[in-house]
Design a protein around this motif. Sequence first.
Motif, PDB file in Angstrom:
ATOM      1  N   UNK A 201      35.019  34.035  44.039  1.00 14.10           N
ATOM      2  CA  UNK A 201      34.125  34.615  45.059  1.00 14.10           C
ATOM      3  C   UNK A 201      34.875  34.958  46.343  1.00 14.10           C
ATOM      4  N   UNK A 202      36.109  34.483  46.482  1.00 13.38           N
ATOM      5  CA  UNK A 202      36.921  34.876  47.640  1.00 13.38           C
ATOM      6  C   UNK A 202      37.204  36.375  47.634  1.00 13.38           C
ATOM      7  N   UNK A 203      37.035  37.008  46.461  1.00  7.76           N
ATOM      8  CA  UNK A 203      37.272  38.450  46.347  1.00  7.76           C
ATOM      9  C   UNK A 203      35.964  39.213  46.133  1.00  7.76           C
ATOM     10  N   UNK A 204      34.858  38.571  46.476  1.00  8.48           N
ATOM     11  CA  UNK A 204      33.557  39.221  46.366  1.00  8.48           C
ATOM     12  C   UNK A 204      33.524  40.465  47.248  1.00  8.48           C
ATOM     13  N   UNK A 205      32.700  41.433  46.870  1.00  8.75           N
ATOM     14  CA  UNK A 205      32.604  42.675  47.650  1.00  8.75           C
ATOM     15  C   UNK A 205      31.919  42.478  48.993  1.00  8.75           C
ATOM     16  N   UNK A 206      31.219  41.360  49.146  1.00  9.86           N
ATOM     17  CA  UNK A 206      30.477  41.083  50.379  1.00  9.86           C
ATOM     18  C   UNK A 206      31.255  40.074  51.234  1.00  9.86           C
ATOM     19  N   UNK A 207      31.477  40.386  52.494  1.00 10.93           N
ATOM     20  CA  UNK A 207      32.293  39.533  53.361  1.00 10.93           C
ATOM     21  C   UNK A 207      31.641  38.177  53.630  1.00 10.93           C
ATOM     22  N   UNK A 208      30.302  38.128  53.697  1.00 10.27           N
ATOM     23  CA  UNK A 208      29.634  36.855  53.932  1.00 10.27           C
ATOM     24  C   UNK A 208      29.768  35.929  52.723  1.00 10.27           C
ATOM     25  N   UNK A 209      29.739  36.519  51.541  1.00 12.37           N
ATOM     26  CA  UNK A 209      29.954  35.721  50.329  1.00 12.37           C
ATOM     27  C   UNK A 209      31.373  35.175  50.333  1.00 12.37           C
ATOM     28  N   UNK A 210      32.351  35.999  50.683  1.00 11.03           N
ATOM     29  CA  UNK A 210      33.740  35.549  50.793  1.00 11.03           C
ATOM     30  C   UNK A 210      33.847  34.370  51.755  1.00 11.03           C
ATOM     31  N   UNK A 211      33.248  34.528  52.913  1.00 11.54           N
ATOM     32  CA  UNK A 211      33.313  33.488  53.949  1.00 11.54           C
ATOM     33  C   UNK A 211      32.725  32.172  53.450  1.00 11.54           C
ATOM     34  N   UNK A 212      31.548  32.232  52.825  1.00 11.77           N
ATOM     35  CA  UNK A 212      30.907  31.016  52.336  1.00 11.77           C
ATOM     36  C   UNK A 212      31.699  30.375  51.204  1.00 11.77           C
ATOM     37  N   UNK A 213      32.342  31.209  50.385  1.00 13.09           N
ATOM     38  CA  UNK A 213      33.191  30.669  49.317  1.00 13.09           C
ATOM     39  C   UNK A 213      34.380  29.922  49.906  1.00 13.09           C
ATOM     40  N   UNK A 214      34.980  30.494  50.950  1.00 11.47           N
ATOM     41  CA  UNK A 214      36.128  29.852  51.586  1.00 11.47           C
ATOM     42  C   UNK A 214      35.739  28.506  52.197  1.00 11.47           C
ATOM     43  N   UNK A 215      34.628  28.483  52.894  1.00 11.07           N
ATOM     44  CA  UNK A 215      34.157  27.230  53.498  1.00 11.07           C
ATOM     45  C   UNK A 215      33.880  26.180  52.419  1.00 11.07           C
TER      46      UNK A 215
END
Length: 258
Positions: A201-215
Amino acid sequence: SELIRFEDRFRDKSSLPVLVDLLLLQQGEDTPDRDEYTNVRVMCAKAIANLKDTSAVNSLLYCLNNKNENYKVRFACADALGKIGDKYAVAPLIDVVKDENERSVYLRESAASALGMLGDLRAIDPLVSILETKQGILDKFTFLKERVIEALSKLRLNDNQRVFNALKQSLMDESPQVRINAIEAIMESENPDSYEVIKPCLKDENSEVQKNALIALYNISDRDILDEVINSPEYSDHLKMEAVTIIEEYETEAGKNE
């Protein structure tokens, strides 16, 4: 309505019979100020919920199960049943969640949230079934899926593989918010596969999804994932900036604790 607000502030259980009577008192089609009267009944349901008296459960269920009842009143009753916490309400709430003929998807959402509050394991199968059957459907059922994932996360089903698989599948849902909710639920599941499942999900097309995956990955493991994101060309600049921000916040907090 002012009297109900006053009662709700002090929460005197002697007012329960009056609140229940008002809740059950239905108005006719030609009743003046029909909308205002509906709002009064909704306020009664909320006040009843705050009293947390199980003797009101049958009355709340009566309104919930009446499909001719105003949807706002049914919505408030579902929420009240979750807050009161009586396990007698579990089966009727499951029936609402499962009812494909229910006109109000919002009511099914409220029933799903109530089941999460009740925390009864009987809710597992119907909740998971919704994720499995509504997987490719956006719009109408998006919020329902969000509420279902939130409810499942409250059930703390660490060892239920079917739940984990349904959450994993939800990471590919069309709705970014559903994917975010799934990331959070998987993180909280403490499943040993959580890290590897969330990482793509770090490479998801949506930046908020990326951010939440990183956290989530940072919470599951340690700072290594932040350094990996910063140093790897595979990840977006937006995500790199988020990793730097987390590190700065971590170092600031660590400095305070020294």
